[in-house]
Design a protein around this motif. Structure first.
Motif, short mmCIF file in Angstrom:
data_model
loop_
_atom_site.label_atom_id
_atom_site.label_comp_id
_atom_site.label_asym_id
_atom_site.label_seq_id
_atom_site.Cartn_x
_atom_site.Cartn_y
_atom_site.Cartn_z
N GLN A 82 -36.61 73.13 85.00
CA GLN A 82 -37.62 73.43 86.01
C GLN A 82 -37.89 74.93 86.10
N LYS A 83 -36.84 75.76 86.02
CA LYS A 83 -37.05 77.20 86.04
C LYS A 83 -37.87 77.67 84.85
N GLU A 84 -37.60 77.08 83.70
CA GLU A 84 -38.36 77.46 82.51
C GLU A 84 -39.84 77.11 82.67
N LEU A 85 -40.11 75.93 83.23
CA LEU A 85 -41.50 75.53 83.44
C LEU A 85 -42.18 76.42 84.48
N GLU A 86 -41.44 76.81 85.54
CA GLU A 86 -42.02 77.70 86.54
C GLU A 86 -42.35 79.06 85.95
N LYS A 87 -41.49 79.58 85.09
CA LYS A 87 -41.79 80.86 84.45
C LYS A 87 -43.03 80.76 83.57
N GLN A 88 -43.17 79.66 82.85
CA GLN A 88 -44.35 79.48 82.02
C GLN A 88 -45.62 79.41 82.87
N ASP A 89 -45.56 78.70 84.00
CA ASP A 89 -46.73 78.62 84.87
C ASP A 89 -47.09 79.98 85.45
N GLU A 90 -46.09 80.76 85.86
CA GLU A 90 -46.35 82.09 86.42
C GLU A 90 -46.94 83.02 85.37
N ALA A 91 -46.45 82.93 84.14
CA ALA A 91 -47.01 83.77 83.07
C ALA A 91 -48.46 83.41 82.79
N MET A 92 -48.79 82.14 82.85
CA MET A 92 -50.18 81.73 82.62
C MET A 92 -51.09 82.19 83.75
N ARG A 93 -50.59 82.17 84.99
CA ARG A 93 -51.41 82.62 86.11
C ARG A 93 -51.66 84.12 86.07
N ASN A 94 -50.71 84.89 85.54
CA ASN A 94 -50.85 86.34 85.49
C ASN A 94 -51.69 86.83 84.33
N GLN A 95 -52.10 85.96 83.43
CA GLN A 95 -52.92 86.38 82.31
C GLN A 95 -54.32 86.73 82.79
N PRO A 96 -54.95 87.85 82.28
CA PRO A 96 -56.32 88.21 82.69
C PRO A 96 -57.32 87.22 82.13
#
Length: 294
Positions: free
Chosen positions: A217-231
């Motif tokens: 779950q932590k790995e998936l949350e990090k992936q989601d946060e990285a996608m949201r921070n992309q310009p």
């Protein structure tokens, strides 16, 4: 979760199979004489025998054997082939192999529980489960052979005198039951290996513990946060106007409604012409107030 149920089934069955086989392996009650009758044979196990004045047929010295002994004792050198024929030695060897297979299957399956050992031992999870399954199913096959051969050959009077006064006792029964548990555990681990092989083929290795689930779950949350921070990741919605379509009103009137920049427009056709009593065609005149047919 199916994988958790199968794993627990495999662990429980492998432990029970090993415990039952270990008791049968070490206990001396595979074959026993009825206590209500007098017989020169007492009971026998894989490594232990009890005799009550047993005399080998056609023995010139008529030596009598009394008491419980280790079956490989030098005391039985003269009657070694009588109490341990060739088929009995094969039974002993098969029981040794069965006990080793049950032990390895149980240990490898239990070692899946600790996180540290699992990460090193189960690098290829389906293959390890298939190995555990092969060990348990192999033990079940050996027990099947042991049960058939021992039950059949003990009916031979050349092994122990008067076989109708003897019976297969609880040590033999535990050996048979251990074979069933080995078979059930092996089948559960085999299905578990197939499930994990399918998951890994589809790119989802799956989880079987709370710690592994939390890490996932932590790995998936990090992936989601990285996608949201992309310009350039802008979420927009496209609104479409409802399609223009005709609507049929009551009677014979036809109403047409449409939407657009010209505003709302409605067209309504009045009733059909009315024929009078003389056959003249009367057309209704539009009402100056409503602009509709009267």
């Amino acid at each position: 979760m199916a994988t958790v149920v199968l794993l627990r089934t495999g662990i429980v069955c492998s432990v029970i199979a090993f415990v039952f086989m270990f008791i049968a392996f070490s206990s001396p009650y595979w074959y026993k004489s009825w206590t209500r009758v007098h017989s020169s044979f007492g009971n026998i196990g894989l490594w232990h025998i009890c005799l009550n004045g047993f005399i080998m047929p056609r023995d010139p010295v008529m030596k009598s054997y009394v008491g419980c002994w280790w079956i490989h004792s030098t005391e039985f050198d003269a009657v070694e082939m009588q109490i341990m024929p060739v088929w009995f030695r094969f039974i002993q060897a098969f029981c040794v192999f069965t006990l080793i297979a049950d032990l390895l299957g149980m240990v490898f399956t239990i070692l899946y529980i600790p996180e540290g050992i699992r990460s090193r031992l189960y690098t290829k999870r389906p293959r390890m489960f298939f190995i555990n399954s092969a060990l348990l199913l192999g033990a079940a096959l050996l027990v099947f052979i042991i049960a058939l051969v021992f039950a059949e050959m003990t009916n031979d009077s050349s092994f122990m005198p008067r076989p109708w006064m003897n019976y297969l006792s609880w040590s033999y029964g535990l050996c048979v039951v251990s074979g069933f548990f080995s078979a059930f555990g092996g089948m559960a681990l085999f299905v578990l290996g197939l499930l994990y092989a399918d998951k890994e083929a589809n790119g989802d290795p799956g989880v079987t513990s709370a710690a592994e689930l939390a890490a996932r779950q932590k790995e998936l949350e990090k992936q989601d946060e990285a996608m949201r921070n992309q310009p350039g990741m802008i979420m927009s919605s496209v609104h479409q106007a409802p399609p223009t379509h005709p609507q049929y009103g009551s009677g014979s009137a036809l109403t047409y409604r449409g939407g657009g920049s010209m505003g709302h427009m409605a067209y309504q056709h009045g009733p059909p012409p009315i024929y009078g009593s003389r056959g003249a065609l009367k057309r209704p005149h539009p009402s100056p107030r409503s602009g509709l047919w009267g």
